[in-house]
Design a protein around this motif. Sequence first.
Motif, PDB file in Angstrom:
ATOM      1  N   HIS A  29     -42.248  19.699  -8.786  1.00 47.48           N
ATOM      2  CA  HIS A  29     -42.424  20.988  -8.967  1.00 47.48           C
ATOM      3  C   HIS A  29     -41.683  21.698  -9.341  1.00 47.48           C
ATOM      4  O   HIS A  29     -40.621  21.112  -8.791  1.00 47.48           O
ATOM      5  CB  HIS A  29     -43.659  21.283  -7.166  1.00 47.48           C
ATOM      6  CG  HIS A  29     -42.684  20.502  -5.995  1.00 47.48           C
ATOM      7  ND1 HIS A  29     -41.638  21.176  -6.137  1.00 47.48           N
ATOM      8  CD2 HIS A  29     -43.056  20.333  -5.392  1.00 47.48           C
ATOM      9  CE1 HIS A  29     -41.296  21.230  -4.744  1.00 47.48           C
ATOM     10  NE2 HIS A  29     -42.022  20.009  -4.637  1.00 47.48           N
ATOM     11  N   GLY A  30     -41.405  23.059  -8.870  1.00 46.51           N
ATOM     12  CA  GLY A  30     -40.632  24.196  -8.480  1.00 46.51           C
ATOM     13  C   GLY A  30     -41.179  25.147  -8.555  1.00 46.51           C
ATOM     14  O   GLY A  30     -42.184  25.888  -8.910  1.00 46.51           O
ATOM     15  N   SER A  31     -40.105  26.110  -8.276  1.00 50.61           N
ATOM     16  CA  SER A  31     -40.742  27.616  -7.326  1.00 50.61           C
ATOM     17  C   SER A  31     -39.324  28.569  -6.820  1.00 50.61           C
ATOM     18  O   SER A  31     -38.643  27.768  -7.444  1.00 50.61           O
ATOM     19  CB  SER A  31     -41.782  27.288  -6.232  1.00 50.61           C
ATOM     20  OG  SER A  31     -40.307  26.910  -5.323  1.00 50.61           O
ATOM     21  N   GLY A  32     -40.027  29.843  -7.329  1.00 53.72           N
ATOM     22  CA  GLY A  32     -38.413  30.456  -6.914  1.00 53.72           C
ATOM     23  C   GLY A  32     -38.823  31.808  -6.730  1.00 53.72           C
ATOM     24  O   GLY A  32     -40.479  32.258  -6.670  1.00 53.72           O
ATOM     25  N   ALA A  33     -38.707  32.953  -6.918  1.00 51.27           N
ATOM     26  CA  ALA A  33     -38.850  34.111  -6.141  1.00 51.27           C
ATOM     27  C   ALA A  33     -37.416  35.321  -5.815  1.00 51.27           C
ATOM     28  O   ALA A  33     -36.932  34.953  -6.419  1.00 51.27           O
ATOM     29  CB  ALA A  33     -39.154  34.182  -4.356  1.00 51.27           C
ATOM     30  N   VAL A  34     -38.861  36.534  -6.626  1.00 50.87           N
ATOM     31  CA  VAL A  34     -37.870  38.026  -6.554  1.00 50.87           C
ATOM     32  C   VAL A  34     -37.903  39.087  -5.233  1.00 50.87           C
ATOM     33  O   VAL A  34     -39.292  38.794  -5.100  1.00 50.87           O
ATOM     34  CB  VAL A  34     -37.652  38.319  -8.144  1.00 50.87           C
ATOM     35  CG1 VAL A  34     -37.082  37.609  -8.534  1.00 50.87           C
ATOM     36  CG2 VAL A  34     -38.824  39.123  -8.616  1.00 50.87           C
ATOM     37  N   ALA A  35     -37.431  40.071  -5.357  1.00 51.53           N
ATOM     38  CA  ALA A  35     -37.913  41.075  -4.040  1.00 51.53           C
ATOM     39  C   ALA A  35     -38.960  41.717  -4.596  1.00 51.53           C
ATOM     40  O   ALA A  35     -39.406  41.729  -3.576  1.00 51.53           O
ATOM     41  CB  ALA A  35     -35.909  41.428  -4.029  1.00 51.53           C
TER      42      ALA A  35
END
Length: 162
Positions: A29-35
């Motif tokens: 899996h992979g994930s990420g975020a931004v403000a």
Amino acid sequence: MITVSTDGSCLRNPGGAIGWAWANHDGTHGSGAVAAGTNQIAELMAVLEAITAHPGDEPLCIEADSQYAIKCASLWVHSWRRKGWRTASGSPVQNLELVQGIERAIAARPGPVTFVWVRGHQGDRFNERADELAGIAARAMRDGTYVPVPVAPLAPPVDVLF
């Protein structure tokens, strides 16, 4: 065939922290975020990242609970391109950079990409896992604890002789 579930999370729509995730049915899996962003941006990010993380010839099936993301990537993109990136009403396409990024990622991938809609929050374990990962990333961004982890494309299998 590689099957990957995607999901996005927006803690306050619009403008809150967003997270995105993909969950390959093989367990990776992979994930990420931004403000700050929108739920639609988060869903499109999940699709884009899933495609770029799975290069190669093998067919890729993306399961998503976002009809918006699926239609952007597989249906509307063709007419938008023909119309100079304008909608049927003549207004500019929203989230254009992401839509074009998805289009480029699909075109660059030797194997075909297909999309399947799944009903969200109905017990599909891979959709639930993508939802969980996207939420974790969004909350970490909101709370100031998010640490980006580079997502490397999956390596092709290697035959090992003993």
